[in-house]
Motif scaffolding. Structure first.
Motif, PDB file in Angstrom:
ATOM      1  N   CYS A   2       0.841  -1.201   0.000  1.00  0.00           N
ATOM      2  CA  CYS A   2       0.000   0.000   0.000  1.00  0.00           C
ATOM      3  C   CYS A   2       0.871   1.245   0.000  1.00  0.00           C
ATOM      4  O   CYS A   2       1.982   1.234   0.515  1.00  0.00           O
ATOM      5  CB  CYS A   2      -0.919   0.010   1.216  1.00  0.00           C
ATOM      6  N   GLN A   3       0.341   2.308  -0.591  1.00  0.00           N
ATOM      7  CA  GLN A   3       1.034   3.598  -0.639  1.00  0.00           C
ATOM      8  C   GLN A   3       0.148   4.658  -0.003  1.00  0.00           C
ATOM      9  O   GLN A   3      -1.064   4.642  -0.172  1.00  0.00           O
ATOM     10  CB  GLN A   3       1.307   4.003  -2.083  1.00  0.00           C
ATOM     11  N   THR A   4       0.775   5.576   0.696  1.00  0.00           N
ATOM     12  CA  THR A   4       0.064   6.672   1.335  1.00  0.00           C
ATOM     13  C   THR A   4       0.374   7.971   0.598  1.00  0.00           C
ATOM     14  O   THR A   4       1.515   8.221   0.235  1.00  0.00           O
ATOM     15  CB  THR A   4       0.490   6.803   2.811  1.00  0.00           C
ATOM     16  N   ILE A  26      -4.966   6.317   0.783  1.00  0.00           N
ATOM     17  CA  ILE A  26      -4.171   5.093   0.782  1.00  0.00           C
ATOM     18  C   ILE A  26      -4.645   4.254  -0.391  1.00  0.00           C
ATOM     19  O   ILE A  26      -5.846   4.016  -0.561  1.00  0.00           O
ATOM     20  CB  ILE A  26      -4.317   4.311   2.098  1.00  0.00           C
ATOM     21  N   CYS A  28      -3.911   0.527  -2.245  1.00  0.00           N
ATOM     22  CA  CYS A  28      -3.266  -0.781  -2.134  1.00  0.00           C
ATOM     23  C   CYS A  28      -3.265  -1.422  -3.523  1.00  0.00           C
ATOM     24  O   CYS A  28      -4.292  -1.477  -4.185  1.00  0.00           O
ATOM     25  CB  CYS A  28      -3.999  -1.657  -1.135  1.00  0.00           C
ATOM     26  N   ARG A  45      -8.166   3.123  -1.450  1.00  0.00           N
ATOM     27  CA  ARG A  45      -8.750   2.100  -0.564  1.00  0.00           C
ATOM     28  C   ARG A  45      -9.261   2.763   0.711  1.00  0.00           C
ATOM     29  O   ARG A  45     -10.295   2.400   1.238  1.00  0.00           O
ATOM     30  CB  ARG A  45      -7.675   1.063  -0.234  1.00  0.00           C
TER      31      ARG A  45
END
Length: 75
Positions: A2-4, A26, A28, A45
């Motif tokens: 996942c990336q924020t 976020i 994913c 997400r």
């Protein structure tokens, strides 16, 4: 995986056509962007909005309803 993303990242809700700048996004898996606009994420997400007295009503109302059609949104 996942990336924020911070509040500088724009999100697009395809169904409503509205762009927003959530406080936190976020994603994913692979990041999906709008057709012709690589700066607008379409598959968050999780979306986080920090409530303040001046924006709480909008964030809990119209903004929340705008996010609900996102099929990727789980929280």
């Amino acid at each position: 995986p996942c990336q924020t993303f911070s509040s500088d990242q724009r999100a697009l809700v395809d169904r409503t056509g509205l762009y927003t700048y959530p406080d936190v996004l976020i994603v994913c898996g692979p990041v999906e962007t709008a057709a012709g606009d690589d700066d607008a994420i379409t598959n968050p997400r999780v979306i986080v909005e920090m409530l303040s007295p001046s924006t709480e009503r909008y964030d809990r109302g119209a903004r929340f309803r705008n996010y609900q059609p996102l099929p990727s949104l789980t929280e």
